[in-house]
Design a protein around this motif. Structure first.
Motif, PDB file in Angstrom:
ATOM      1  N   ALA A  19       0.831  -1.210   0.000  1.00  0.00           N
ATOM      2  CA  ALA A  19       0.000   0.000   0.000  1.00  0.00           C
ATOM      3  C   ALA A  19       0.869   1.264   0.000  1.00  0.00           C
ATOM      4  CB  ALA A  19      -0.918  -0.008   1.225  1.00  0.00           C
ATOM      5  N   THR A  20       1.935   1.261   0.809  1.00  0.00           N
ATOM      6  CA  THR A  20       2.796   2.442   0.903  1.00  0.00           C
ATOM      7  C   THR A  20       3.506   2.729  -0.413  1.00  0.00           C
ATOM      8  OG1 THR A  20       3.164   2.030   3.257  1.00  0.00           O
ATOM      9  CG2 THR A  20       4.744   3.465   2.134  1.00  0.00           C
ATOM     10  N   TYR A  21       4.091   1.678  -0.988  1.00  0.00           N
ATOM     11  CA  TYR A  21       4.838   1.899  -2.228  1.00  0.00           C
ATOM     12  C   TYR A  21       3.908   2.110  -3.423  1.00  0.00           C
ATOM     13  CZ  TYR A  21       9.316   1.137  -0.045  1.00  0.00           C
ATOM     14  OH  TYR A  21      10.438   1.285   0.738  1.00  0.00           O
ATOM     15  N   PHE A  22       2.716   1.593  -3.383  1.00  0.00           N
ATOM     16  CA  PHE A  22       1.755   1.910  -4.435  1.00  0.00           C
ATOM     17  C   PHE A  22       1.471   3.409  -4.442  1.00  0.00           C
ATOM     18  CE2 PHE A  22      -2.667   2.709  -5.680  1.00  0.00           C
ATOM     19  CZ  PHE A  22      -2.653   2.209  -6.971  1.00  0.00           C
ATOM     20  N   TRP A  23       1.285   3.964  -3.236  1.00  0.00           N
ATOM     21  CA  TRP A  23       1.067   5.413  -3.129  1.00  0.00           C
ATOM     22  C   TRP A  23       2.323   6.180  -3.554  1.00  0.00           C
ATOM     23  CZ3 TRP A  23       3.723   8.849   0.077  1.00  0.00           C
ATOM     24  CH2 TRP A  23       3.230  10.152   0.083  1.00  0.00           C
ATOM     25  N   SER A  26       2.818   5.988  -7.454  1.00  0.00           N
ATOM     26  CA  SER A  26       1.710   6.414  -8.306  1.00  0.00           C
ATOM     27  C   SER A  26       1.193   7.807  -7.976  1.00  0.00           C
ATOM     28  CB  SER A  26       0.555   5.415  -8.206  1.00  0.00           C
ATOM     29  OG  SER A  26       0.072   5.330  -6.879  1.00  0.00           O
ATOM     30  N   SER A  27       1.842   8.498  -7.018  1.00  0.00           N
ATOM     31  CA  SER A  27       1.376   9.842  -6.632  1.00  0.00           C
ATOM     32  C   SER A  27       2.505  10.860  -6.764  1.00  0.00           C
ATOM     33  CB  SER A  27       0.848   9.812  -5.195  1.00  0.00           C
ATOM     34  OG  SER A  27       1.919   9.560  -4.297  1.00  0.00           O
ATOM     35  N   SER A  28       2.179  12.101  -6.565  1.00  0.00           N
ATOM     36  CA  SER A  28       3.163  13.189  -6.571  1.00  0.00           C
ATOM     37  C   SER A  28       3.105  13.886  -5.222  1.00  0.00           C
ATOM     38  CB  SER A  28       2.860  14.190  -7.691  1.00  0.00           C
ATOM     39  OG  SER A  28       2.980  13.577  -8.959  1.00  0.00           O
ATOM     40  N   PRO A  39      12.839   6.394  -6.834  1.00  0.00           N
ATOM     41  CA  PRO A  39      13.928   5.416  -6.924  1.00  0.00           C
ATOM     42  C   PRO A  39      13.496   4.020  -6.505  1.00  0.00           C
ATOM     43  CG  PRO A  39      14.153   6.698  -4.942  1.00  0.00           C
ATOM     44  CD  PRO A  39      13.000   7.303  -5.696  1.00  0.00           C
ATOM     45  N   GLU A  40      14.313   3.041  -6.886  1.00  0.00           N
ATOM     46  CA  GLU A  40      14.038   1.657  -6.543  1.00  0.00           C
ATOM     47  C   GLU A  40      14.640   1.240  -5.215  1.00  0.00           C
ATOM     48  OE1 GLU A  40      15.847  -0.783  -9.553  1.00  0.00           O
ATOM     49  OE2 GLU A  40      17.865  -0.173  -9.011  1.00  0.00           O
ATOM     50  N   TRP A  41      15.667   1.998  -4.747  1.00  0.00           N
ATOM     51  CA  TRP A  41      16.432   1.533  -3.591  1.00  0.00           C
ATOM     52  C   TRP A  41      15.610   1.392  -2.299  1.00  0.00           C
ATOM     53  CZ3 TRP A  41      16.760   4.613   0.669  1.00  0.00           C
ATOM     54  CH2 TRP A  41      16.605   5.990   0.498  1.00  0.00           C
ATOM     55  N   PRO A  42      14.605   2.265  -1.990  1.00  0.00           N
ATOM     56  CA  PRO A  42      13.842   2.014  -0.750  1.00  0.00           C
ATOM     57  C   PRO A  42      13.121   0.665  -0.778  1.00  0.00           C
ATOM     58  CG  PRO A  42      13.433   4.232  -1.572  1.00  0.00           C
ATOM     59  CD  PRO A  42      14.139   3.491  -2.665  1.00  0.00           C
ATOM     60  N   LEU A  43      12.537   0.339  -1.946  1.00  0.00           N
ATOM     61  CA  LEU A  43      11.836  -0.941  -2.055  1.00  0.00           C
ATOM     62  C   LEU A  43      12.821  -2.102  -2.025  1.00  0.00           C
ATOM     63  CD1 LEU A  43       9.183  -2.416  -2.351  1.00  0.00           C
ATOM     64  CD2 LEU A  43       9.286  -2.081  -4.825  1.00  0.00           C
ATOM     65  N   LEU A  44      14.014  -1.918  -2.565  1.00  0.00           N
ATOM     66  CA  LEU A  44      15.049  -2.958  -2.490  1.00  0.00           C
ATOM     67  C   LEU A  44      15.391  -3.285  -1.044  1.00  0.00           C
ATOM     68  CD1 LEU A  44      17.564  -2.037  -5.336  1.00  0.00           C
ATOM     69  CD2 LEU A  44      16.371  -4.221  -5.085  1.00  0.00           C
ATOM     70  N   ILE A  45      15.576  -2.252  -0.241  1.00  0.00           N
ATOM     71  CA  ILE A  45      15.941  -2.447   1.178  1.00  0.00           C
ATOM     72  C   ILE A  45      14.826  -3.175   1.922  1.00  0.00           C
ATOM     73  CG2 ILE A  45      16.385  -1.256   3.359  1.00  0.00           C
ATOM     74  CD1 ILE A  45      17.845   0.891   1.725  1.00  0.00           C
ATOM     75  N   ASP A  46      13.591  -2.720   1.718  1.00  0.00           N
ATOM     76  CA  ASP A  46      12.471  -3.347   2.420  1.00  0.00           C
ATOM     77  C   ASP A  46      12.229  -4.780   1.942  1.00  0.00           C
ATOM     78  OD1 ASP A  46      11.790  -1.291   4.169  1.00  0.00           O
ATOM     79  OD2 ASP A  46      10.563  -0.278   2.673  1.00  0.00           O
ATOM     80  N   THR A  47      12.482  -5.030   0.648  1.00  0.00           N
ATOM     81  CA  THR A  47      12.246  -6.365   0.091  1.00  0.00           C
ATOM     82  C   THR A  47      13.257  -7.380   0.586  1.00  0.00           C
ATOM     83  OG1 THR A  47      11.244  -5.438  -1.911  1.00  0.00           O
ATOM     84  CG2 THR A  47      12.067  -7.700  -2.046  1.00  0.00           C
ATOM     85  N   PHE A  48      14.538  -7.018   0.593  1.00  0.00           N
ATOM     86  CA  PHE A  48      15.592  -7.998   0.856  1.00  0.00           C
ATOM     87  C   PHE A  48      16.216  -7.897   2.249  1.00  0.00           C
ATOM     88  CE2 PHE A  48      15.493  -7.649  -3.786  1.00  0.00           C
ATOM     89  CZ  PHE A  48      15.294  -8.978  -4.103  1.00  0.00           C
ATOM     90  N   LEU A  78       7.574  -8.764  -8.200  1.00  0.00           N
ATOM     91  CA  LEU A  78       6.523  -8.651  -9.203  1.00  0.00           C
ATOM     92  C   LEU A  78       5.831  -7.293  -9.105  1.00  0.00           C
ATOM     93  CD1 LEU A  78       4.871 -10.079 -11.428  1.00  0.00           C
ATOM     94  CD2 LEU A  78       3.356 -10.920  -9.617  1.00  0.00           C
ATOM     95  N   PHE A  79       5.592  -6.838  -7.880  1.00  0.00           N
ATOM     96  CA  PHE A  79       4.980  -5.524  -7.670  1.00  0.00           C
ATOM     97  C   PHE A  79       5.872  -4.416  -8.252  1.00  0.00           C
ATOM     98  CE2 PHE A  79       4.935  -1.669  -5.052  1.00  0.00           C
ATOM     99  CZ  PHE A  79       3.610  -1.277  -5.166  1.00  0.00           C
ATOM    100  N   GLY A  80       7.177  -4.474  -7.944  1.00  0.00           N
ATOM    101  CA  GLY A  80       8.103  -3.461  -8.436  1.00  0.00           C
ATOM    102  C   GLY A  80       8.218  -3.445  -9.947  1.00  0.00           C
ATOM    103  N   ALA A  81       8.067  -4.616 -10.567  1.00  0.00           N
ATOM    104  CA  ALA A  81       8.164  -4.689 -12.031  1.00  0.00           C
ATOM    105  C   ALA A  81       7.103  -3.840 -12.703  1.00  0.00           C
ATOM    106  CB  ALA A  81       8.045  -6.141 -12.476  1.00  0.00           C
TER     107      ALA A  81
END
Length: 327
Positions: A19-23, A26-28, A39-48, A78-81
């Motif tokens: 929910a957080t990364y979707f917002w 997809s938002s400004s 950037p991708e790096w916050p999601l990378l940290i949370d994912t791995f 898959l979500f990040g893709a």
């Protein structure tokens, strides 16, 4: 803290992340420089890092924690893709390609596990043990009781009856008296007709979808239809082999390939004939293939939040008399 709630914290954290990364993507807002920097790096940290740590901290079973961590990481990849902007992807492109290898590996492992379980069950079916117990024994080596265990035993029972029904002997089921339901309202004949209808419809529907819509959609829908056909074949072959049974202490409700329901005899308040339609309700369980149920069982204490059980059997008076004698 409640143990069940603690075990669900990784899943809740995963939902919050999505929910957080979707917002975020997809938002400004000021957090992403009004849409110019995602950037991708916050999601990378949370994912791995963050999510696997949550799994290992809150799940005591480390094997289960590892499986969930891998599954949740795959879902986030898959979500990040789909949601990370293409121009912001650097490492994610490689992860997207790797997910196919992971999926293939998981599928291979699942096929090996299922094949091993089927082989073990097939060997056990040659003995005089209860076929339901033969089914559960190999699963208990891999899974603990719970929703996944219940789903797996239903799934394996479907395949066992579809492939090895001729090895299942009704007299091996636990119970002093057995009762049947395949002839009620010609349930077995109706099931066979539906199987022939599905088998005739699948190739025609596949060709229509392939040329009128999409080859991919045709393949997906055809695979789902074939799975449904296997389910109906397993159900059809189970009807005449898997009985409702009465023991000294329990009424064991086996119906088609449904998971068995054990009703303690001292928990039965009343058992009576029935001849009316029973609507769906959170308080009732219906075991009936066609027509209306012909037996109503009222419970003293609820079983799985159900206070009434409705059955459709070939000879209701025999079952009612046998139960009344026991009670």
């Amino acid at each position: 803290m409640n143990r069940t709630l603690v075990s669900r914290l990784p899943l809740l954290f995963l939902i919050c992340l999505v929910a957080t990364y979707f917002w975020f993507y997809s938002s400004s807002s000021i957090l992403n420089e009004y849409g110019s920097y995602k950037p991708e790096w916050p999601l990378l940290i949370d994912t791995f890092i963050t999510l696997p740590l949550i799994c290992y901290v809150f799940l005591t079973d480390k094997k289960q924690a590892t499986i969930k961590a891998i599954a949740y990481c795959a879902l986030l990849i898959l979500f990040g893709a789909y949601f990370i902007p293409a121009q912001q992807k650097f490492i994610w492109h490689s992860l997207e390609q790797a997910r196919y290898l992971v999926m293939a590996s998981v599928l291979f492992i699942e096929l090996v596990v299922v094949a091993s379980v089927i082989a073990a069950i097939k060997a056990d079916l040659n003995t005089c043990t209860d076929p339901d117990e033969s089914l559960i024994a190999p699963l208990k080596r891999w899974l603990k009781s719970g929703p996944v265990f219940n789903l797996m035993q239903f799934d394996m029972r479907m395949w066992v009856f579809c492939l090895f029904a001729n090895k299942i002997k009704s007299e091996n089921y636990i119970g002093e008296q057995h009762f049947w339901y395949a002839k009620k309202d010609d349930a077995k004949g109706n099931a066979l007709g539906f199987i022939f209808l599905m088998a005739f419809e699948i190739p025609i529907a596949h060709l229509v979808l392939h040329f009128a819509w999409s080859p991919l959609a045709a393949n997906v829908i055809s695979l789902l239809s074939i799975f449904g056909l296997v389910l109906f074949i397993g159900e059809y072959r189970a009807m005449s082999r898997r009985p409702i049974s009465l023991t000294q202490t329990h009424l064991i409700v086996r119906y088609g390939i449904y998971n068995p329901l054990y009703i303690p005899l001292d928990n039965i308040e009343t058992i009576s004939p029935h001849n009316e339609f029973v609507p769906r309700s959170n308080e009732v369980n219906r075991y009936n293939f066609s027509g209306v149920p012909n037996i109503e069982i009222k419970l003293i204490n609820q079983i799985d939040k159900k206070s009434k059980i409705y059955l459709g059997v070939d000879d209701p008076s025999s079952l009612i008399n046998a139960l009344n004698n026991k009670i």
